[in-house]
Write an enzyme that holds these catalytic residues in place. Structure first.
Site, PDB file in Angstrom:
ATOM      1  N   GLY A 129       0.813  -1.206   0.000  1.00  0.00           N
ATOM      2  CA  GLY A 129       0.000   0.000   0.000  1.00  0.00           C
ATOM      3  C   GLY A 129       0.843   1.249   0.000  1.00  0.00           C
ATOM      4  N   ASP A 130       0.277   2.324  -0.535  1.00  0.00           N
ATOM      5  CA  ASP A 130       0.958   3.616  -0.502  1.00  0.00           C
ATOM      6  C   ASP A 130      -0.094   4.716  -0.558  1.00  0.00           C
ATOM      7  OD1 ASP A 130       3.860   4.781  -0.756  1.00  0.00           O
ATOM      8  OD2 ASP A 130       2.533   6.060  -1.947  1.00  0.00           O
ATOM      9  N   SER A 131       0.062   5.723   0.282  1.00  0.00           N
ATOM     10  CA  SER A 131      -0.890   6.844   0.329  1.00  0.00           C
ATOM     11  C   SER A 131      -0.172   8.163   0.112  1.00  0.00           C
ATOM     12  CB  SER A 131      -1.591   6.895   1.693  1.00  0.00           C
ATOM     13  OG  SER A 131      -2.330   5.737   1.931  1.00  0.00           O
TER      14      SER A 131
ATOM     15  N   GLY B 228      -3.047   3.734  -2.893  1.00  0.00           N
ATOM     16  CA  GLY B 228      -2.840   2.664  -3.858  1.00  0.00           C
ATOM     17  C   GLY B 228      -2.699   1.337  -3.130  1.00  0.00           C
TER      18      GLY B 228
END
Length: 195
Positions: free
Chosen positions: A71-73, A108
């Protein structure tokens, strides 16, 4: 069967634990800054998805029979992606820009299970409060927002300064449970398989 979390984020692990899953934590060591530079021509949603995918791919080969979540924010404000501020000064500057404004938090996700993968970006609209200068300074000095996408938390002290959100609350904290559920279903797995 276990869920593997390719992250060292305490917030992402906390979301899964709160939802009944004890994840295996396998932080992915990738050069995010270099990858962001390579993705400069991509859309913001594609950028966070690519970062999430790089994290999942870095770990997935070690767990061929278990789902791996990357995950990536990042916050999208005025057409520019903003990640973690890292310093007090950068946090104060970010908050001066975003206080009283609306922005989108993009998260994501990439979930890999064997040869299958599910990649999806969730978008949540954040309405930031007109935080006072004193509160912005104090919040930055608390250290809490320094390693958070968008320089804020929803679930802790930062919650004081978020007027509202429109979208998935778990995504704002770092990992969308609905996205992970859709990924698991697409692999023929159930959420309850991991409780």
């Amino acid at each position: 069967m276990r869920l593997i979390l390719a992250s060292q984020s305490p917030s992402r692990a906390s979301i899964l634990r709160g939802a009944g899953v004890e994840p295996v934590l396998e932080p992915a060591d990738i050069d995010e800054r270099a990858l962001e530079a390579q993705l400069a021509e991509h859309s913001p949603a594609a950028t966070v998805a690519a970062l999430a995918t790089a994290k999942a791919e870095k770990v997935a080969f070690r767990y061929p029979d278990e789902p791996v979540i990357g995950g990536d924010s990042m916050l999208l404000l005025d057409g520019h992606l903003q990640g973690k501020p890292h310093t007090i000064d950068a946090t104060v500057e970010r908050w001066r820009q975003q206080a009283g404004r609306t922005a989108q938090l993009l998260t994501g996700h990439c979930v890999i299970f064997g040869m299958q993968r599910h990649v999806e970006t969730s978008t949540t609209t954040i309405r930031f409060a007109e935080a006072s200068e004193a509160d912005i300074e104090a919040y930055a000095r608390s250290g809490e927002p320094l390693e958070c996408a968008g320089a804020f938390t929803l679930e802790a002290m930062g919650g004081w300064f978020i007027d509202s959100i429109d979208g998935d609350p778990s995504s704002v904290i770092g990992l969308s449970l609905p996205v992970v559920r859709r990924a698991l279903y697409s692999f023929g797995l159930g959420v309850s398989d991991f409780w």
